[in-house]
Design a protein around this motif. Structure first.
Motif, short mmCIF file in Angstrom:
data_model
loop_
_atom_site.label_atom_id
_atom_site.label_comp_id
_atom_site.label_asym_id
_atom_site.label_seq_id
_atom_site.Cartn_x
_atom_site.Cartn_y
_atom_site.Cartn_z
N ARG A 134 9.77 7.10 7.08
CA ARG A 134 10.12 5.91 6.30
C ARG A 134 11.40 5.27 6.83
NH1 ARG A 134 8.61 4.08 1.13
NH2 ARG A 134 10.14 2.68 0.19
N GLY A 185 0.62 6.42 3.50
CA GLY A 185 1.10 6.14 2.15
C GLY A 185 2.50 5.58 2.15
N GLU A 186 3.34 6.05 3.06
CA GLU A 186 4.70 5.51 3.15
C GLU A 186 4.67 4.07 3.65
OE1 GLU A 186 7.50 6.89 2.02
OE2 GLU A 186 6.14 8.43 1.25
N GLU A 188 2.35 1.92 3.03
CA GLU A 188 1.92 1.13 1.87
C GLU A 188 3.09 0.88 0.93
OE1 GLU A 188 -1.77 1.05 -1.33
OE2 GLU A 188 -1.36 2.87 -0.17
N ARG A 189 3.96 1.88 0.76
CA ARG A 189 5.10 1.72 -0.14
C ARG A 189 6.16 0.77 0.42
NH1 ARG A 189 3.78 7.22 -0.31
NH2 ARG A 189 2.96 7.86 -2.34
N ARG A 192 6.07 -5.47 0.80
CA ARG A 192 6.86 -6.34 -0.07
C ARG A 192 6.61 -7.77 0.41
NH1 ARG A 192 10.48 -3.53 3.38
NH2 ARG A 192 11.65 -4.88 4.82
N HIS A 197 0.74 -4.29 4.19
CA HIS A 197 0.09 -3.08 4.71
C HIS A 197 -1.40 -3.36 4.82
CE1 HIS A 197 -2.03 0.84 3.90
NE2 HIS A 197 -1.31 1.16 4.94
#
Length: 237
Positions: A134, A185-186, A188-189, A192, A197
């Motif tokens: 990340r 998954g990171e 996707e987070r 913004r 993503h």
């Protein structure tokens, strides 16, 4: 059990399997041909900049025109009706941390309406930790901000399902597949406004893998490019 704990428990077997995969898997070159181009369109042009590891570099196809960057440019032109001017900075074996030095300078040019980032397989192979991954991607996004046009987007290509790569034996395939999902998954987070993503579509159908059973062939590049273009559009311009 997390993918990293599973890897630690299975380390001796995974090392043997990894060595076997490297020994028997053919090493394919990056695609030949220009790493920039123009796809014709009737509407005002948009600019695409692509940064990434071996799939972005065209490993798995013979020519850049059949590789991912040119395929995304063609898909964007088809969907938007606009001329697409594209450029590529990619290198086999690159991780997200290495991309800052290896690849970002190669994207120098006019700010891009769409900046596509195709990374994560090499980080998966190295079992890069979630937090470190990340941080690496966040730093890369910071470096790409000046290269992104106002109203443009950075598209983070989702990691393909490594649990379905035919060249990988079990349990290595399962461990890498789980870890790829963790890293995806990171990504996707990190989405913004201005950063999107794009989950990878299934790329494991008949005839979609290159001869090494690891990289996407030309048909897979077209499928993946369509999904990436759908995520990139519309632009807030």
């Amino acid at each position: 059990m997390t993918s990293r704990l599973a890897a630690a428990a299975l380390a001796p077997l995974l090392l043997v399997q990894g060595a076997g995969v490297r020994r028997r898997t053919p090493v394919l070159p990056e695609a030949a041909g220009p790493r920039s181009g123009v796809v014709a369109g009737d509407a005002p042009p948009l600019t695409l900049a692509v940064l990434g590891e071996s799939p972005a570099a065209g490993v798995g196809v013979a020519r850049q025109e059949d590789a991912l960057a040119a395929s995304v440019a063609a898909a964007l032109a088809a969907r938007s009706g606009r001329e697409v001017r594209w450029r590529l900075s990619a290198r086999t074996g690159t991780t997200a941390a290495q991309a800052l030095v290896r690849l970002v300078p190669g994207l120098a040019g006019p700010p891009a309406d769409v900046v596509l980032v195709v990374l994560g397989v090499n980080d998966t192979l190295r079992l890069r930790g979630r937090a470190a991954w990340r941080r690496d991607v966040s730093a890369l996004l910071g470096a790409l901000a000046p290269l992104t046009a106002p109203g443009g987007v950075v598209v983070l290509a989702g990691l393909p399902d490594m649990g379905r790569f035919p060249t990988l034996p079990q349990p290595l395939r399962g461990v890498l597949g789980r870890h790829a999902r963790v890293l995806d998954g990171e990504l996707e987070r990190l989405a913004r406004p201005g950063v999107r993503h794009a989950p990878a579509p299934p790329l494991d159908g008949p005839g979609l893998f290159a001869e090494d059973g690891f990289h996407p062939g030309a048909a897979a590049c077209r499928i993946w490019a369509a999904a990436l273009a759908d995520t990139a559009l519309p632009l807030s311009m």
